[in-house]
Write a protein that holds these residues in place. Structure first.
Motif, PDB file in Angstrom:
ATOM      1  N   ALA A   1     -12.601  -7.426   1.574  1.00  0.00           N
ATOM      2  CA  ALA A   1     -13.075  -6.761   2.792  1.00  0.00           C
ATOM      3  C   ALA A   1     -14.488  -6.223   2.593  1.00  0.00           C
ATOM      4  O   ALA A   1     -15.336  -6.319   3.496  1.00  0.00           O
ATOM      5  CB  ALA A   1     -12.113  -5.640   3.175  1.00  0.00           C
ATOM      6  N   ARG A   2     -14.762  -5.638   1.416  1.00  0.00           N
ATOM      7  CA  ARG A   2     -16.116  -5.138   1.143  1.00  0.00           C
ATOM      8  C   ARG A   2     -17.121  -6.283   1.127  1.00  0.00           C
ATOM      9  O   ARG A   2     -18.233  -6.161   1.654  1.00  0.00           O
ATOM     10  CB  ARG A   2     -16.134  -4.392  -0.194  1.00  0.00           C
ATOM     11  CG  ARG A   2     -15.474  -3.024  -0.167  1.00  0.00           C
ATOM     12  CD  ARG A   2     -15.816  -2.224  -1.407  1.00  0.00           C
ATOM     13  NE  ARG A   2     -15.324  -2.877  -2.621  1.00  0.00           N
ATOM     14  CZ  ARG A   2     -14.130  -2.648  -3.155  1.00  0.00           C
ATOM     15  NH1 ARG A   2     -13.303  -1.783  -2.578  1.00  0.00           N
ATOM     16  NH2 ARG A   2     -13.749  -3.251  -4.258  1.00  0.00           N
TER      17      ARG A   2
ATOM     18  N   VAL B   1      -3.753  -5.159  -3.753  1.00  0.00           N
ATOM     19  CA  VAL B   1      -4.477  -4.288  -2.826  1.00  0.00           C
ATOM     20  C   VAL B   1      -5.953  -4.208  -3.203  1.00  0.00           C
ATOM     21  O   VAL B   1      -6.841  -4.260  -2.341  1.00  0.00           O
ATOM     22  CB  VAL B   1      -3.833  -2.892  -2.798  1.00  0.00           C
ATOM     23  CG1 VAL B   1      -4.702  -1.920  -2.004  1.00  0.00           C
ATOM     24  CG2 VAL B   1      -2.439  -2.960  -2.182  1.00  0.00           C
ATOM     25  N   ASP B   2      -6.243  -4.095  -4.496  1.00  0.00           N
ATOM     26  CA  ASP B   2      -7.646  -4.034  -4.930  1.00  0.00           C
ATOM     27  C   ASP B   2      -8.393  -5.311  -4.582  1.00  0.00           C
ATOM     28  O   ASP B   2      -9.555  -5.277  -4.176  1.00  0.00           O
ATOM     29  CB  ASP B   2      -7.715  -3.776  -6.438  1.00  0.00           C
ATOM     30  CG  ASP B   2      -7.355  -2.349  -6.814  1.00  0.00           C
ATOM     31  OD1 ASP B   2      -7.329  -1.495  -5.908  1.00  0.00           O
ATOM     32  OD2 ASP B   2      -7.102  -2.099  -8.008  1.00  0.00           O
ATOM     33  N   GLN B   3      -7.732  -6.466  -4.743  1.00  0.00           N
ATOM     34  CA  GLN B   3      -8.383  -7.724  -4.417  1.00  0.00           C
ATOM     35  C   GLN B   3      -8.648  -7.846  -2.913  1.00  0.00           C
ATOM     36  O   GLN B   3      -9.714  -8.317  -2.492  1.00  0.00           O
ATOM     37  CB  GLN B   3      -7.515  -8.898  -4.894  1.00  0.00           C
ATOM     38  CG  GLN B   3      -7.526  -9.103  -6.400  1.00  0.00           C
ATOM     39  CD  GLN B   3      -8.907  -9.455  -6.913  1.00  0.00           C
ATOM     40  OE1 GLN B   3      -9.626 -10.252  -6.323  1.00  0.00           O
ATOM     41  NE2 GLN B   3      -9.294  -8.845  -8.027  1.00  0.00           N
ATOM     42  N   VAL B   4      -7.690  -7.433  -2.116  1.00  0.00           N
ATOM     43  CA  VAL B   4      -7.883  -7.481  -0.659  1.00  0.00           C
ATOM     44  C   VAL B   4      -9.016  -6.546  -0.251  1.00  0.00           C
ATOM     45  O   VAL B   4      -9.873  -6.890   0.579  1.00  0.00           O
ATOM     46  CB  VAL B   4      -6.577  -7.115   0.068  1.00  0.00           C
ATOM     47  CG1 VAL B   4      -6.820  -6.924   1.565  1.00  0.00           C
ATOM     48  CG2 VAL B   4      -5.531  -8.203  -0.158  1.00  0.00           C
ATOM     49  N   ASP B   5      -9.052  -5.341  -0.829  1.00  0.00           N
ATOM     50  CA  ASP B   5     -10.120  -4.394  -0.505  1.00  0.00           C
ATOM     51  C   ASP B   5     -11.479  -4.935  -0.946  1.00  0.00           C
ATOM     52  O   ASP B   5     -12.493  -4.747  -0.256  1.00  0.00           O
ATOM     53  CB  ASP B   5      -9.850  -3.051  -1.182  1.00  0.00           C
ATOM     54  CG  ASP B   5      -8.683  -2.308  -0.551  1.00  0.00           C
ATOM     55  OD1 ASP B   5      -8.271  -2.688   0.557  1.00  0.00           O
ATOM     56  OD2 ASP B   5      -8.179  -1.359  -1.183  1.00  0.00           O
ATOM     57  N   ALA B   6     -11.515  -5.618  -2.105  1.00  0.00           N
ATOM     58  CA  ALA B   6     -12.771  -6.206  -2.568  1.00  0.00           C
ATOM     59  C   ALA B   6     -13.247  -7.291  -1.608  1.00  0.00           C
ATOM     60  O   ALA B   6     -14.443  -7.400  -1.317  1.00  0.00           O
ATOM     61  CB  ALA B   6     -12.588  -6.782  -3.977  1.00  0.00           C
TER      62      ALA B   6
ATOM     63  N   ARG C   1       0.842  -1.206   0.000  1.00  0.00           N
ATOM     64  CA  ARG C   1       0.000   0.000   0.000  1.00  0.00           C
ATOM     65  C   ARG C   1       0.878   1.258   0.000  1.00  0.00           C
ATOM     66  O   ARG C   1       0.602   2.223  -0.717  1.00  0.00           O
ATOM     67  CB  ARG C   1      -0.912   0.014   1.226  1.00  0.00           C
ATOM     68  CG  ARG C   1      -2.057  -0.965   1.178  1.00  0.00           C
ATOM     69  CD  ARG C   1      -3.007  -0.712   2.352  1.00  0.00           C
ATOM     70  NE  ARG C   1      -4.047  -1.708   2.431  1.00  0.00           N
ATOM     71  CZ  ARG C   1      -5.162  -1.707   1.706  1.00  0.00           C
ATOM     72  NH1 ARG C   1      -5.365  -0.735   0.835  1.00  0.00           N
ATOM     73  NH2 ARG C   1      -6.070  -2.648   1.854  1.00  0.00           N
TER      74      ARG C   1
ATOM     75  N   THR D   1      -4.506   3.441  -9.414  1.00  0.00           N
ATOM     76  CA  THR D   1      -5.541   4.010  -8.552  1.00  0.00           C
ATOM     77  C   THR D   1      -6.560   4.828  -9.340  1.00  0.00           C
ATOM     78  O   THR D   1      -7.530   5.325  -8.764  1.00  0.00           O
ATOM     79  CB  THR D   1      -4.920   4.881  -7.450  1.00  0.00           C
ATOM     80  OG1 THR D   1      -4.096   5.878  -8.040  1.00  0.00           O
ATOM     81  CG2 THR D   1      -4.083   4.032  -6.512  1.00  0.00           C
TER      82      THR D   1
ATOM     83  N   ASP E   1     -19.367  -5.169  -4.325  1.00  0.00           N
ATOM     84  CA  ASP E   1     -18.012  -5.649  -4.612  1.00  0.00           C
ATOM     85  C   ASP E   1     -17.165  -4.684  -5.425  1.00  0.00           C
ATOM     86  O   ASP E   1     -15.978  -4.909  -5.623  1.00  0.00           O
ATOM     87  CB  ASP E   1     -18.063  -7.005  -5.323  1.00  0.00           C
ATOM     88  CG  ASP E   1     -18.747  -6.924  -6.694  1.00  0.00           C
ATOM     89  OD1 ASP E   1     -19.043  -5.799  -7.156  1.00  0.00           O
ATOM     90  OD2 ASP E   1     -18.986  -7.999  -7.281  1.00  0.00           O
TER      91      ASP E   1
END
Length: 301
Positions: free
Chosen positions: A84-85, A77-82, A12, A144, A92
Motif C-alpha cells: 500500500a505504501r 499484514v506487513d507485506q500488504v502495508d508495504a 489484523r 509489531t 517502503d
C-alpha cells in the motif's frame, strides 16, 4: 473453510488481540466492539480448524497454533502495508525499526541513542512507543515491535514462558537509588541508610506500577503521598519537596534542579538490569544499527 480463506481483517484483529492480551483492549485499540473482535477470532479459528486462543480470567493466551498464526499474520499484514505504501508513492519501510521501551528509558537512554543514530545513519527511521513489560513482550511476539528495552529485577526471570525464548542482551546492571529534595535531611550525605527510609513520604507510580517509586522490602506500610505515571512528574514533585522516590541510576543525568540522587546502603542490594529483547531471528541491518546505538548509549550513560 480452508485457512487460505482467512481474511486480512481477521489477521489484523488477531494480531491486535495477541499484542494487547485481551479482547477488550484489542477492541478499544481498533475501534471495534468486543463482539466484532470475537467474531473475527472465531472465523479465523474455523479457518484454521483449531483453537488459536486460550481464554482465561486475566485475558487470553496464544495456543501453539496461535503462535504460528500470529507470526505468519504479522508477515502478511506487513507485506500488504508495504504494498500500500509503495502504491501510494511512500517509502517502503525497509529502513524502519520499531522500538518499545519502559518508562524511565525514555527519559535519557532512548533520546541519546536516537540522536547518535541520526548522526551516523540518517536514512534509518525509528518508530518508538512506551509500554509495560508484558505489553512490550506481547508486541515482540506479535511482530509489531522489532526491539524492546525491558527492565528486570532479581531474581531476573525471563520476561515470559513462551517458546522460542526471547533473545535478551543485558545492556547495564546498576543499583536502584533514591531521589530526594536537595533541602531534605537525607540530602546532607552521599549515601542513604536503608533505616532512614522508614517514615518517609513516597511518590509512587500508578495502576500496575503503584509500587514503583517506593523502596522495595520496607517492613512498614509506606505513606504514598502522590502517584504519577510519568517519571518527569515524579522527579519534579521531588524537587518541590513533596516526597521522595526511587530511580534507576541511569536517570541521574536528567534529574531537574533541586533533586539529589543517592545510593542506598544497609540492606539487600537492589540491582536493576536494562535488557534489549527481540525474537531469536536475525536482525535487519537497520535494527542491528539501532541495537548498536542503544548499547553505546547505555555504556556511556
Amino acid at each position: 473453510m480452508a485457512f487460505t480463506d482467512a481474511s486480512l481483517t481477521a489477521l489484523r484483529v488477531f494480531r491486535e488481540v495477541a499484542e494487547r492480551g485481551t479482547l477488550t483492549a484489542a477492541a478499544a485499540a481498533l475501534g471495534y466492539t468486543q463482539s466484532a473482535v470475537s467474531r473475527q477470532v472465531a472465523a479465523l479459528e474455523r479457518a484454521a480448524g483449531t483453537r488459536l486462543l486460550e481464554r482465561r480470567h486475566d485475558g487470553v493466551r496464544l495456543t501453539p497454533a496461535g503462535h504460528v498464526v500470529v507470526r505468519r499474520a504479522a508477515a502478511v499484514v506487513d507485506q500488504v502495508d508495504a504494498a500500500a505504501r509503495e502504491l501510494a508513492g511512500l517509502p517502503d519501510g525497509h529502513g524502519t525499526v520499531r522500538l518499545g521501551w519502559f518508562a524511565s528509558a525514555g527519559a535519557g537512554l532512548v533520546p541519546r541513542a536516537l540522536a547518535a543514530l541520526r548522526r551516523t545513519h540518517p536514512a534509518i527511521t525509528v518508530i518508538t512507543r512506551e509500554g509495560s513489560t508484558p505489553a512490550l513482550v506481547r508486541a515482540l511476539r506479535a511482530g509489531t515491535l522489532d526491539l524492546a528495552l525491558l527492565a528486570s529485577a532479581p531474581p531476573f526471570r525471563p520476561p515470559d514462558a513462551e517458546t522460542p525464548p526471547l533473545h535478551l542482551l543485558t545492556l547495564t546492571e546498576r543499583g536502584l537509588c533514591v531521589a530526594v529534595p536537595a533541602t531534605h535531611p537525607l540530602a546532607r550525605g552521599d549515601v542513604v541508610d536503608v533505616a532512614d527510609l522508614h517514615g518517609q513520604r513516597w511518590i509512587a507510580g500508578t495502576g500496575d506500577n503503584l509500587g514503583m517509586g517506593v523502596w522495595p522490602g520496607l517492613d512498614e506500610r509506606p505513606e504514598v503521598a502522590h502517584t504519577a505515571r510519568d517519571w518527569l512528574a515524579k522527579l519534579n514533585l521531588v524537587a518541590a519537596g513533596c516526597g521522595i522516590t526511587t530511580v534507576p541510576a541511569s536517570l541521574t543525568s536528567v534529574v531537574p534542579a533541586g533533586v539529589r540522587v543517592l545510593p542506598v546502603h544497609g540492606g539487600p542490594e537492589e540491582q536493576r538490569r536494562l535488557m534489549l529483547a527481540r525474537l531469536p531471528s536475525p536482525l535487519t541491518e537497520p535494527a542491528a544499527r539501532l541495537a548498536d546505538a542503544l548499547r553505546a548509549a547505555a555504556r556511556d550513560a
